[in-house]
Design a protein around this motif. Structure first.
Motif, mmCIF file in Angstrom:
data_model
loop_
_atom_site.group_PDB
_atom_site.id
_atom_site.type_symbol
_atom_site.label_atom_id
_atom_site.label_comp_id
_atom_site.label_asym_id
_atom_site.label_seq_id
_atom_site.Cartn_x
_atom_site.Cartn_y
_atom_site.Cartn_z
ATOM 1 N N ALA A 1 0.843 -1.196 0.000
ATOM 2 C CA ALA A 1 0.000 0.000 0.000
ATOM 3 C C ALA A 1 0.875 1.242 0.000
ATOM 4 O O ALA A 1 2.015 1.225 0.481
ATOM 5 N N VAL A 2 0.330 2.334 -0.506
ATOM 6 C CA VAL A 2 1.033 3.612 -0.571
ATOM 7 C C VAL A 2 1.182 4.192 0.836
ATOM 8 O O VAL A 2 0.285 4.075 1.677
ATOM 9 N N SER A 3 2.349 4.805 1.089
ATOM 10 C CA SER A 3 2.642 5.528 2.338
ATOM 11 C C SER A 3 2.651 4.629 3.567
ATOM 12 O O SER A 3 2.537 5.103 4.689
ATOM 13 N N ARG A 4 2.800 3.343 3.403
ATOM 14 C CA ARG A 4 2.838 2.428 4.541
ATOM 15 C C ARG A 4 4.231 2.430 5.162
ATOM 16 O O ARG A 4 5.234 2.474 4.458
ATOM 17 N N GLY A 5 4.291 2.380 6.475
ATOM 18 C CA GLY A 5 5.555 2.337 7.196
ATOM 19 C C GLY A 5 5.749 1.009 7.895
ATOM 20 O O GLY A 5 4.855 0.159 7.956
ATOM 21 N N MET A 6 6.937 0.838 8.491
ATOM 22 C CA MET A 6 7.289 -0.432 9.117
ATOM 23 C C MET A 6 6.382 -0.769 10.290
ATOM 24 O O MET A 6 6.132 -1.953 10.571
ATOM 25 N N ARG A 7 5.871 0.238 10.968
ATOM 26 C CA ARG A 7 5.057 -0.035 12.149
ATOM 27 C C ARG A 7 3.761 -0.761 11.818
ATOM 28 O O ARG A 7 3.125 -1.356 12.699
ATOM 29 N N ALA A 8 3.356 -0.731 10.548
ATOM 30 C CA ALA A 8 2.116 -1.412 10.163
ATOM 31 C C ALA A 8 2.322 -2.910 9.962
ATOM 32 O O ALA A 8 1.353 -3.683 10.005
ATOM 33 N N ALA A 9 3.562 -3.347 9.756
ATOM 34 C CA ALA A 9 3.822 -4.737 9.382
ATOM 35 C C ALA A 9 3.432 -5.754 10.448
ATOM 36 O O ALA A 9 2.825 -6.785 10.120
ATOM 37 N N PRO A 10 3.769 -5.568 11.739
ATOM 38 C CA PRO A 10 3.429 -6.612 12.724
ATOM 39 C C PRO A 10 1.945 -6.960 12.758
ATOM 40 O O PRO A 10 1.579 -8.151 12.805
ATOM 41 N N ASP A 11 1.070 -5.959 12.725
ATOM 42 C CA ASP A 11 -0.367 -6.232 12.764
ATOM 43 C C ASP A 11 -0.834 -6.964 11.506
ATOM 44 O O ASP A 11 -1.672 -7.874 11.579
ATOM 45 N N ILE A 12 -0.310 -6.566 10.341
ATOM 46 C CA ILE A 12 -0.703 -7.221 9.087
ATOM 47 C C ILE A 12 -0.282 -8.681 9.100
ATOM 48 O O ILE A 12 -1.064 -9.583 8.769
ATOM 49 N N LEU A 13 0.951 -8.940 9.506
ATOM 50 C CA LEU A 13 1.468 -10.309 9.514
ATOM 51 C C LEU A 13 0.776 -11.156 10.578
ATOM 52 O O LEU A 13 0.495 -12.342 10.359
ATOM 53 N N ALA A 14 0.501 -10.566 11.735
ATOM 54 C CA ALA A 14 -0.201 -11.315 12.780
ATOM 55 C C ALA A 14 -1.600 -11.707 12.316
ATOM 56 O O ALA A 14 -2.073 -12.824 12.610
ATOM 57 N N ALA A 15 -2.274 -10.805 11.602
ATOM 58 C CA ALA A 15 -3.610 -11.114 11.088
ATOM 59 C C ALA A 15 -3.554 -12.244 10.065
ATOM 60 O O ALA A 15 -4.415 -13.144 10.056
ATOM 61 N N GLN A 16 -2.552 -12.235 9.194
ATOM 62 C CA GLN A 16 -2.406 -13.316 8.220
ATOM 63 C C GLN A 16 -2.112 -14.642 8.908
ATOM 64 O O GLN A 16 -2.637 -15.691 8.519
ATOM 65 N N ALA A 17 -1.256 -14.604 9.947
ATOM 66 C CA ALA A 17 -0.936 -15.833 10.679
ATOM 67 C C ALA A 17 -2.182 -16.395 11.358
ATOM 68 O O ALA A 17 -2.423 -17.612 11.356
ATOM 69 N N ALA A 18 -2.984 -15.495 11.949
ATOM 70 C CA ALA A 18 -4.202 -15.946 12.617
ATOM 71 C C ALA A 18 -5.204 -16.536 11.629
ATOM 72 O O ALA A 18 -5.950 -17.472 11.959
ATOM 73 N N ALA A 19 -5.210 -15.991 10.393
ATOM 74 C CA ALA A 19 -6.138 -16.488 9.373
ATOM 75 C C ALA A 19 -5.614 -17.724 8.660
ATOM 76 O O ALA A 19 -6.327 -18.312 7.834
ATOM 77 N N GLY A 20 -4.381 -18.118 8.927
ATOM 78 C CA GLY A 20 -3.797 -19.289 8.294
ATOM 79 C C GLY A 20 -3.313 -19.060 6.882
ATOM 80 O O GLY A 20 -3.090 -20.015 6.135
ATOM 81 N N THR A 21 -3.124 -17.790 6.495
ATOM 82 C CA THR A 21 -2.683 -17.487 5.126
ATOM 83 C C THR A 21 -1.219 -17.074 5.045
ATOM 84 O O THR A 21 -0.716 -16.840 3.950
ATOM 85 N N LEU A 22 -0.552 -16.978 6.185
ATOM 86 C CA LEU A 22 0.851 -16.561 6.171
ATOM 87 C C LEU A 22 1.735 -17.730 5.748
ATOM 88 O O LEU A 22 1.640 -18.829 6.302
ATOM 89 N N ARG A 23 2.609 -17.501 4.807
ATOM 90 C CA ARG A 23 3.386 -18.559 4.173
ATOM 91 C C ARG A 23 4.759 -18.726 4.838
ATOM 92 O O ARG A 23 5.145 -17.906 5.665
ATOM 93 N N PRO A 24 5.503 -19.786 4.466
ATOM 94 C CA PRO A 24 6.767 -20.076 5.170
ATOM 95 C C PRO A 24 7.854 -19.015 4.993
ATOM 96 O O PRO A 24 8.742 -18.906 5.837
ATOM 97 N N VAL A 25 7.797 -18.253 3.914
ATOM 98 C CA VAL A 25 8.796 -17.212 3.662
ATOM 99 C C VAL A 25 8.090 -15.860 3.629
ATOM 100 O O VAL A 25 7.095 -15.683 2.918
ATOM 101 N N VAL A 26 8.608 -14.894 4.394
ATOM 102 C CA VAL A 26 7.993 -13.571 4.499
ATOM 103 C C VAL A 26 8.982 -12.526 3.993
ATOM 104 O O VAL A 26 10.145 -12.486 4.443
ATOM 105 N N VAL A 27 8.541 -11.697 3.050
ATOM 106 C CA VAL A 27 9.347 -10.595 2.517
ATOM 107 C C VAL A 27 8.722 -9.285 2.992
ATOM 108 O O VAL A 27 7.515 -9.068 2.814
#
Length: 655
Positions: A506-532
């Protein structure tokens, strides 16, 4: 902005003569303020908080304008709006017209991204509504993706809107007999604006709305207005009286008069208080973050209060005023309006003409801005202010003694004017709809939307037909990517290199947004073995944010951190933090985007940040190289996601 009018006697420093027309020290303060703004725009890494110079101007303007109106009311018990607005037009419009026409014509000749949105910018400039036009168009004061030619006119719009409304409000305030209540009312106006800014500001989001808004950013103007009311002896503001004592009684309590008198009394401390306040403004210019909550929840208000202290010390103390009014600062301050007008458009045009411009070009642009402003002040602003528009035009042609020569001068001027009007019209007509960077970002967004739609359609088909063959496994099916607009612009090339990759950018996104996004994906079971993660473009990062990312993805996933490439003062610190973090964490690798793209900036979009198609392939190669580097050291059990059947560019983590 310099305003010349006879100083009310009660506001003059003791050493000032009765025929003085200028407040001591204010020209010097203007010179400091505009210099700070220029350094902030040309060399943001030197003064990252230099935007506070605009707030100093707001306080000066509120102080001078209110003093002018109060002086007129004290003399005649009325305020002539026609005369007031006529003076403002004479002061502000003459230098603005050639600025818009000349810069638009040059932009038309250069072409490209600088023309985007030019019609709306011209509309905002000529209506003194640039701030609201920008807000309506979702433009960002802090974005480098769109080189807005007249971005600096937002502050002029805020002041002009204040000039339009304030005479009516001040007239109502002056009808209040109590000086203390008058002051309280004006301070309340400023406090409401300040509180509204703090309420609308949301940490982590673009603060342009609260920075541009005349409703949220007028507290400096009200602070200057309050100072003018406080320093002026209240006797002159009440109803006509037979003696001073009666006037004081009718205007307000004697305590207010004694308070105003005490405010002016510490003559020995005045210069040092003014100097301390000036140093406080300088410290803010050096350290106050432009997009952080500190600025919008008290920081800019503190700058306004410090500016009031500096003005008080200057106009009440001859010594401190002389310190500020050094010849150089006074000369710059008298021409500060023109310098402020010209410096930003010239800076933008120079960046378009010379994309790889360095310090030398920036210094040259600053010098040209000062010279153009000096010429405008000498041959345009001063003649029009003294003689009016017609008298100013006659004075410009006064050097031609013969009638034929005067006619020639008028003819040449008319021809130049027609050329500039034609160039401006052409620039507005041929302006593209979006910049090259925005076009790349839009392309990436459309690709992600199409990929998401395809995945939903395939999932629906498999659910409707349980006997259908499973979808083929693609190399990118093991990769989740979270990024900013740089990753979004590279999305087509990432999908081509890693088919099936899951991208959330997304435009103008900073590093502080990443933990919540990744945690939500992990909780939904969509987070994959390699994260970029590619989130270093839009602001500084902290080790705690990286640790939070690591905690969100869990101990068994691999993490690739993409270094940042942007002409921002935080980029070097971001990359150092990323490399240092990877060096101390076993399952973390570095994709060296910064080092890979630095020799190939010609494949970037016009903003020199977002990649074009070739740049997008380099971005994908950097990630492939990081995966290749991680593979032998940290193999996954079973399927190997790193060996993709291609020979990636050999790129090692930046050191």
């Amino acid at each position: 902005m310099k305003l010349s009018y006879r100083t009310p006697a009660s506001l003059r420093p003791d050493s000032e003569t009765r025929d003085s027309r200028r407040f001591s020290g204010l020209d010097g303060l203007r010179g400091i303020a505009v210099s700070v703004v220029l350094v902030f725009h040309f060399f943001p890494q030197v003064l990252p908080g230099g935007f506070v110079g605009v707030d100093v101007f707001f306080v000066i303007s509120g102080f001078l304008i209110t003093g002018l109106l109060v002086d007129e009311y004290a003399r005649s018990r009325r305020i002539s709006l026609r005369r007031f607005w006529s003076r403002r037009v004479r002061r502000l419009v003459p230098p603005l017209v050639p600025l818009v026409l000349l810069c638009c014509t040059v932009a038309w000749m250069l072409g490209g991204d600088v023309l985007v949105g030019l019609g709306w910018q011209v509309l905002g400039a000529v209506t003194f509504g640039y701030n609201w036009v920008s807000i309506a168009g979702s433009a960002s004061y802090f974005s480098a993706t769109s080189p807005e030619l007249f971005r600096n006119l937002w502050s002029l719009a805020v002041e002009e809107q204040f000039y339009l409304v304030w005479p009516f409000a001040l007239l109502a305030v002056l009808l209040i007999r109590s000086a203390r209540i008058r002051l309280a009312v004006v301070c309340t106006f400023g406090l409401l604006s300040l509180l509204w800014m703090g309420f609308l500001f949301h940490p982590g989001s673009d603060p342009t709305r609260v920075y541009y808004g005349s409703d949220t950013h007028s507290f400096g103007l009200f602070a200057g207005a309050a100072l003018a009311l406080l320093l002026r002896h209240p006797n002159g503001l009440g109803a006509p009286t037979r003696n001073a004592n009666a006037g004081a009684a009718r205007t307000g309590p004697a305590g207010f008069t004694r308070f105003a008198s005490r405010l002016a009394s510490p003559a020995r401390l005045r210069p040092w208080l003014g100097l301390a306040a000036l140093l406080g403004i300088g410290a803010a210019a050096a350290w106050l973050p432009a997009a952080g909550p500190l600025a919008y929840r008290g920081g800019l208000a503190a700058i306004s209060l410090l500016s009031c202290v500096v003005i008080w010390a200057a106009v009440r103390g001859a010594r401190f005023g002389r310190w500020l009014d050094t010849p150089v600062l006074r000369w710059i301050g008298e021409r500060s309006y023109g310098i402020y007008l010209w410096h930003w458009p010239l800076f933008v045009l120079a960046g378009v003409a010379w994309p790889a411009a360095g310090v030398e070009v920036h210094l040259l642009v600053a010098a040209v801005a000062v010279l153009v402003a000096a010429a405008s002040y000498r041959w345009l602003e001063q003649p029009v202010r003294r003689r009016g528009l017609r008298g100013g035009i006659r004075s410009l042609s006064g050097f031609a003694t013969e009638s034929w020569s005067r006619l020639a001068v008028v003819g040449v001027a008319a021809m130049v004017g027609l050329i500039l009007v034609g160039g401006t019209t052409a620039a507005v007509v041929v302006a593209p709809a979006e910049t090259s960077a925005q076009a790349r970002i839009t392309s990436g967004r459309h690709m992600l939307e199409a990929a998401q739609a395809d995945r939903k359609r395939e999932d629906a088909e498999r659910k409707s037909d349980p006997t259908a063959a499973p979808a083929p496994v693609a190399p990118g099916d093991l990769i989740s990517a979270v990024g900013d607009s740089v990753m979004l612009a590279s999305a087509p090339e990432l999908e081509d290199r890693f088919p099936g990759i899951l991208i959330d950018a997304a435009v103008s996104r900073g590093m502080r947004a990443a933990p919540d996004i990744l945690a939500a994906q992990a909780a939904a079971g969509t987070l994959r073995p390699v994260v970029v993660v590619g989130l270093g473009t839009n602001g500084p990062i902290t080790t705690d944010e990286l640790l939070a990312i690591e905690a969100a993805i869990g101990p068994d996933r691999k993490l690739v951190l993409v270094t940042a490439f942007a002409d921002r003062d935080w980029t070097a610190g971001v990359n150092e933090a990323l490399v240092g973090f990877a060096a101390h964490h076993r399952l973390v690798g570095i994709a060296g985007w910064h080092d890979a793209i630095a020799p190939h900036t010609d494949v970037l979009a016009g903003d020199n940040i977002h990649p074009g198609p070739t740049g997008g392939r380099i971005y994908a190669d950097c990630i492939a190289s990081a995966l290749d580097w991680l593979a032998p050291q940290h193999p996954l059990h079973g399927r190997d996601p790193y060996r993709l059947g291609q020979d990636p560019v050999v790129l090692r983590p930046v050191s």
